[in-house]
Design a protein around this motif. Structure first.
Motif, PDB file in Angstrom:
ATOM      1  N   ARG A 285       0.868  -1.175   0.000  1.00 61.78           N
ATOM      2  CA  ARG A 285       0.000   0.000   0.000  1.00 61.78           C
ATOM      3  C   ARG A 285       0.904   1.223   0.000  1.00 61.78           C
ATOM      4  O   ARG A 285       1.883   1.282   0.746  1.00 61.78           O
ATOM      5  CB  ARG A 285      -0.901   0.015   1.236  1.00 61.78           C
ATOM      6  N   GLN A 287       1.384   5.696  -0.571  1.00 63.08           N
ATOM      7  CA  GLN A 287       0.796   7.026  -0.475  1.00 63.08           C
ATOM      8  C   GLN A 287       1.813   8.036  -0.967  1.00 63.08           C
ATOM      9  O   GLN A 287       3.001   7.740  -1.121  1.00 63.08           O
ATOM     10  CB  GLN A 287       0.375   7.347   0.961  1.00 63.08           C
ATOM     11  N   VAL A 383      -3.146   5.156  -0.982  1.00 63.50           N
ATOM     12  CA  VAL A 383      -3.745   5.635   0.248  1.00 63.50           C
ATOM     13  C   VAL A 383      -3.814   7.152   0.193  1.00 63.50           C
ATOM     14  O   VAL A 383      -2.788   7.818   0.261  1.00 63.50           O
ATOM     15  CB  VAL A 383      -2.916   5.189   1.473  1.00 63.50           C
ATOM     16  N   GLN A 488     -10.770   2.400   7.316  1.00 59.98           N
ATOM     17  CA  GLN A 488     -10.781   2.613   5.870  1.00 59.98           C
ATOM     18  C   GLN A 488      -9.393   2.637   5.237  1.00 59.98           C
ATOM     19  O   GLN A 488      -9.228   2.253   4.089  1.00 59.98           O
ATOM     20  CB  GLN A 488     -11.483   3.942   5.530  1.00 59.98           C
ATOM     21  N   GLN A 489      -8.368   3.092   5.967  1.00 59.13           N
ATOM     22  CA  GLN A 489      -7.067   3.247   5.331  1.00 59.13           C
ATOM     23  C   GLN A 489      -5.943   3.249   6.341  1.00 59.13           C
ATOM     24  O   GLN A 489      -6.149   3.387   7.547  1.00 59.13           O
ATOM     25  CB  GLN A 489      -7.023   4.548   4.527  1.00 59.13           C
ATOM     26  N   ARG A 491      -1.980   5.080   6.637  1.00 60.52           N
ATOM     27  CA  ARG A 491      -1.164   6.104   5.998  1.00 60.52           C
ATOM     28  C   ARG A 491      -0.138   6.652   6.976  1.00 60.52           C
ATOM     29  O   ARG A 491      -0.226   6.422   8.178  1.00 60.52           O
ATOM     30  CB  ARG A 491      -2.034   7.249   5.493  1.00 60.52           C
TER      31      ARG A 491
END
Length: 503
Positions: A285, A287, A383, A488-489, A491
């Motif tokens: 994942r 960002q 993200v 939800q995420q 980061r």
């Protein structure tokens, strides 16, 4: 009266320059992608037979597209009243009437004389029947070979029999320059065989249509019904598939977007071979970086993709990628923007070993990763994500207030877990309050977030966070890198630590 005098020698020079300019426009090959000297007629005549009109039929229930009948006791007067009302609203059909057919129109183009046709996924989505009309009005029923919603492409197949088809080749969209002439052909508003011309207005546009957005932008007129049609260069090669427009009125205002051929061709090849798209996968994942994050980890700029989480079962962990790494280069390609990495990885052949340049512990390192196949539910995703600063203040019941950041955190009590929907096994501390217009609010933090790391160290209590904040301030750090998670995420956030001026 003042009369300007014309210098004969200057006038002659101007005439010569004008004549040379005209000659430059007329000489064949004087512009790499200039408009043909005789216009676009010859090119359009050659390409029109390859472009098709696509119509779809979808079975819709009577309740679709209109209000549903309220529920009343059987035989009640209200039931009869509303049933009659609904019949009038639906053209005399009751909610129990047979399903009706809905149709839609779009465009496509032939890529193989065997009957393979390209269009947009949204043109044929949910269709029960797909019809293809050729330029000479011959109609065929088409079958769906495969589709890819992420890039909005679909591959159809017709059985032409002895009917000769005119396919068109793909060109290299990476060679297209801003300002190059392009030709769009399609079926706008049901008017088949419509040709429009324009230029490439921009490249690599991200319009938030999908995870691999890399659209070509054009000012060639594209309207409803053009979707799925080709965008040609002046050699008659398809460099884009027209897919979307931006318009407040629904008509062309000169801002249209096409999926570039470089992105479409591998997708279509997979659809033809496997009926689905097989994409490369790292199992991470990611960002984007902001200025504070880059400064915190010692990066000279904000380029790269920050690894927020590595899937424990993905190829990335086997390659040695870690949470907090920044991917700077993948398989020889610079990651100038975070969104570039998913596209590069997805288009990489499965099983290929690639070099990945990362930033870790303040220096560049190179590792080798073997690209895996993206599963149905991939782990790799993006993200999306002053005043005086007093010391953190510890309160009752494991609560910590950080006034300079506008943040209050607490140990995750059962009540807080239930309130914010947090997993019982989730570790860290929970954010209970974020003051408006505070540094924490500006970074997107909100109540219910869980801080699980700070400065790459585990945070298991508010006291842990308070200690790391003070250590950072004493060391002169401008920010503290937090790893933040919610349902939800996941980061990273660089929380500013700079002391403000005293009032």
């Amino acid at each position: 009266m003042f009369i300007a005098r014309r210098d004969p020698s200057l006038a002659a020079l101007r005439r010569l320059i004008g004549a040379l300019a005209v000659i430059a426009l007329l000489v064949p090959g004087s512009s790499r992608a200039g408009a043909p000297p005789g216009g676009f007629a010859d090119l359009a005549e050659r390409l029109l037979p390859a472009v098709v009109n696509i119509s779809t039929t979808q079975t819709m229930k009577p309740s679709q597209g209109g209000p549903e009948l309220p529920q009343f006791p059987p035989g009640s007067p209200l039931e009869e009243f509303f049933k009659e009302f609904m019949e009038r609203q639906q053209g005399g059909k009751s909610p129990d009437a047979p399903s009706r057919k809905a149709t839609s129109l779009g465009s496509g183009f032939i890529i193989d004389a065997a009957g393979y046709i390209v269009t947009n996924n949204h043109v044929i989505a949910d269709a029960d029947e797909i019809s293809v009309k050729l330029h000479d009005d011959t109609v065929f029923q088409a079958t769906l070979v495969g589709r890819d919603p992420k890039v909005d492409l679909a591959l159809l197949k017709i059985e032409p029999g002895k009917k000769p088809l005119v396919p068109v080749p793909f060109g290299n969209s990476d060679d297209a320059r801003v300002g190059d002439w392009v030709l769009a052909i399609g079926n706008p508003f049901g008017f088949g065989g419509t040709v429009t011309a324009g230029i490439v207005s921009a490249r690599a546009r991200d319009i938030n249509a999908g995870p691999y957005d890399d659209f070509l932008q054009t000012d060639a007129a594209i309207n409803r019904g053009n979707s799925g049609g080709p965008m040609f260069n002046m050699r008659g090669e398809v460099i884009g598939i027209n897919s979307a427009i931006i318009s407040p009125s629904g008509g062309s205002i000169g801002i249209g977007f096409a999926v570039p051929a470089s992105l479409a061709v591998p997708v279509l090849d997979d659809l033809r071979k496997f009926g689905k798209v097989r994409r490369g996968w790292l199992g991470i994942r990611i960002q984007s970086l902001d200025t504070d994050m880059a400064e915190n980890i010692g990066l000279p700029d904000q380029k790269g993709a920050l690894v927020a989480k590595v899937d424990p079962n993905g190829p990335g962990v086997k390659a040695g990628l870690k949470d907090g790494d920044v991917v700077l280069k993948f398989d020889g390609k610079d990651i100038t923007e975070m969104r570039r990495l998913p596209r590069y990885v997805a288009s990489t052949p499965i099983g290929k070993k690639v070099e990945v340049v990362i930033w870790r512990d303040g220096k560049r390192q190179t590792i080798t990763a073997s690209v895996g196949e993206m599963p149905e539910d991939p782990a790799e995703q993006q993200v999306k994500g002053k005043p005086e600063t007093p010391k953190p203040q510890a309160g009752k019941d494991g609560i910590l207030t950080i006034p300079g950041a506008g943040l209050t955190v607490s140990s995750p009590t059962p009540q807080l877990r239930e309130r914010f929907g947090l997993d019982d096994e989730a570790k860290g501390i929970v954010v209970t309050e974020v003051k408006p217009d505070s540094p924490a609010a500006e970074k997107g933090m909100r109540p219910g977030d869980m801080i699980i790391e700070a400065d790459h160290k585990p945070v298991r209590s508010p006291a842990d966070l308070g200690k790391l904040i003070e250590e950072g301030r004493r060391a002169g750090a401008k920010s503290l890198l937090l790893r933040v998670e919610n349902p939800q995420q996941l980061r990273y956030i660089a929380l500013p630590l700079a002391e403000g001026k005293k009032k």
